[in-house]
Design a protein around this motif. Structure first.
Motif, PDB file in Angstrom:
ATOM      1  N   CYS A  37       0.853  -1.191   0.000  1.00  0.00           N
ATOM      2  CA  CYS A  37       0.000   0.000   0.000  1.00  0.00           C
ATOM      3  C   CYS A  37       0.890   1.242   0.000  1.00  0.00           C
ATOM      4  O   CYS A  37       1.744   1.394   0.873  1.00  0.00           O
ATOM      5  N   LEU A  38       0.692   2.100  -0.990  1.00  0.00           N
ATOM      6  CA  LEU A  38       1.457   3.344  -1.077  1.00  0.00           C
ATOM      7  C   LEU A  38       0.797   4.442  -0.247  1.00  0.00           C
ATOM      8  O   LEU A  38       1.459   5.227   0.408  1.00  0.00           O
ATOM      9  N   PHE A  39      -0.522   4.503  -0.320  1.00  0.00           N
ATOM     10  CA  PHE A  39      -1.308   5.397   0.531  1.00  0.00           C
ATOM     11  C   PHE A  39      -2.766   4.988   0.465  1.00  0.00           C
ATOM     12  O   PHE A  39      -3.175   4.243  -0.415  1.00  0.00           O
ATOM     13  N   ARG A  40      -3.538   5.477   1.447  1.00  0.00           N
ATOM     14  CA  ARG A  40      -4.963   5.155   1.526  1.00  0.00           C
ATOM     15  C   ARG A  40      -5.806   6.422   1.412  1.00  0.00           C
ATOM     16  O   ARG A  40      -5.393   7.506   1.809  1.00  0.00           O
ATOM     17  N   GLU A  41      -6.998   6.229   0.880  1.00  0.00           N
ATOM     18  CA  GLU A  41      -7.963   7.314   0.785  1.00  0.00           C
ATOM     19  C   GLU A  41      -8.168   7.918   2.174  1.00  0.00           C
ATOM     20  O   GLU A  41      -8.285   7.203   3.168  1.00  0.00           O
ATOM     21  N   GLY A  42      -8.191   9.238   2.236  1.00  0.00           N
ATOM     22  CA  GLY A  42      -8.423   9.930   3.492  1.00  0.00           C
ATOM     23  C   GLY A  42      -7.155  10.322   4.225  1.00  0.00           C
ATOM     24  O   GLY A  42      -7.187  11.185   5.101  1.00  0.00           O
ATOM     25  N   GLU A  43      -6.024   9.691   3.888  1.00  0.00           N
ATOM     26  CA  GLU A  43      -4.763  10.055   4.531  1.00  0.00           C
ATOM     27  C   GLU A  43      -4.293  11.417   4.035  1.00  0.00           C
ATOM     28  O   GLU A  43      -4.587  11.817   2.907  1.00  0.00           O
ATOM     29  N   ALA A  44      -3.532  12.087   4.885  1.00  0.00           N
ATOM     30  CA  ALA A  44      -2.907  13.337   4.457  1.00  0.00           C
ATOM     31  C   ALA A  44      -1.836  12.999   3.432  1.00  0.00           C
ATOM     32  O   ALA A  44      -1.114  12.016   3.581  1.00  0.00           O
ATOM     33  N   GLY A  45      -1.761  13.788   2.395  1.00  0.00           N
ATOM     34  CA  GLY A  45      -0.760  13.546   1.365  1.00  0.00           C
ATOM     35  C   GLY A  45       0.229  14.685   1.290  1.00  0.00           C
ATOM     36  O   GLY A  45      -0.139  15.839   1.449  1.00  0.00           O
ATOM     37  N   ARG A  46       1.482  14.340   1.055  1.00  0.00           N
ATOM     38  CA  ARG A  46       2.495  15.377   0.885  1.00  0.00           C
ATOM     39  C   ARG A  46       3.493  15.034  -0.212  1.00  0.00           C
ATOM     40  O   ARG A  46       4.487  15.716  -0.392  1.00  0.00           O
ATOM     41  N   ASP A  47       3.220  13.952  -0.953  1.00  0.00           N
ATOM     42  CA  ASP A  47       4.118  13.509  -2.013  1.00  0.00           C
ATOM     43  C   ASP A  47       3.342  13.234  -3.293  1.00  0.00           C
ATOM     44  O   ASP A  47       2.177  12.862  -3.245  1.00  0.00           O
ATOM     45  N   MET A  48       4.046  13.367  -4.406  1.00  0.00           N
ATOM     46  CA  MET A  48       3.542  12.854  -5.672  1.00  0.00           C
ATOM     47  C   MET A  48       4.533  11.809  -6.164  1.00  0.00           C
ATOM     48  O   MET A  48       5.669  11.768  -5.690  1.00  0.00           O
ATOM     49  N   PHE A  49       4.100  10.971  -7.095  1.00  0.00           N
ATOM     50  CA  PHE A  49       4.894   9.827  -7.521  1.00  0.00           C
ATOM     51  C   PHE A  49       4.980   9.758  -9.044  1.00  0.00           C
ATOM     52  O   PHE A  49       4.009  10.068  -9.736  1.00  0.00           O
ATOM     53  N   ILE A  50       6.124   9.306  -9.532  1.00  0.00           N
ATOM     54  CA  ILE A  50       6.344   9.038 -10.949  1.00  0.00           C
ATOM     55  C   ILE A  50       6.792   7.583 -11.049  1.00  0.00           C
ATOM     56  O   ILE A  50       7.706   7.163 -10.328  1.00  0.00           O
ATOM     57  N   ILE A  51       6.170   6.824 -11.928  1.00  0.00           N
ATOM     58  CA  ILE A  51       6.491   5.398 -12.046  1.00  0.00           C
ATOM     59  C   ILE A  51       7.688   5.215 -12.971  1.00  0.00           C
ATOM     60  O   ILE A  51       7.639   5.583 -14.147  1.00  0.00           O
TER      61      ILE A  51
END
Length: 152
Positions: A37-51
């Motif tokens: 799991c990279l992140f879950r709905e509802g969590e605070a986010g502070r990163d973006m990701f590039i595959i």
């Protein structure tokens, strides 16, 4: 980090080589095993990701139905960018669909970069707008289909 990878990412089209190098300098590689799991709905986010390698599944939990996959993203695609635009909780879950390597860009570092390079900020912000516009259109089409099917 190798800025040539960023040239192939739609979000960074229009950036100069120098700007791509500055973005690459703030990106950090991170590996994940399949199913992580990279992140879950509802969590605070502070990163973006590039595959960089592998695939990532974006999904939501639908009450009474379980997980609904919204997208399977592949090499060169990006996600989580809403967290670098606005301080809001994540709108979906993200899982490593296969083992994958991602570049992670933190909001604070991207904010600083955009603050110090207004030309870079202009290009990135318009790219964000285009991305959100495309995703909104896709959601509208899905809603039309859902509503049409629900009438039967």
């Amino acid at each position: 980090m190798d800025a040539s990878i960023l040239q192939k990412v739609a979000l960074f089209e229009g950036l100069t080589q120098s700007q791509l190098l500055r973005v690459a300098a703030i990106a950090r590689p991170r590996g994940y095993e399949a199913g992580a799991c990279l992140f879950r709905e509802g969590e605070a986010g502070r990163d973006m990701f590039i595959i960089l390698e592998g695939k990532v599944r974006i999904s939501q939990q639908v009450p009474g139905m379980g997980e609904e996959a919204l997208a399977i993203l592949e090499k060169g695609q990006y996600f989580g960018e809403m967290s670098v635009i606005e301080d809001i909780p994540r709108s979906a879950d993200a899982y490593a669909h296969t083992s994958c390597t991602l570049w992670v860009i933190e909001r604070e570092q991207l904010d600083h970069l955009m603050f110090t390079d207004k030309d870079l900020a202009y290009v990135l912000l318009w790219s964000f707008v285009r991305t959100l516009s495309v995703r909104l259109r896709e959601t509208n089409e899905k809603m039309k289909t859902f509503l049409a099917l629900s009438r039967f």
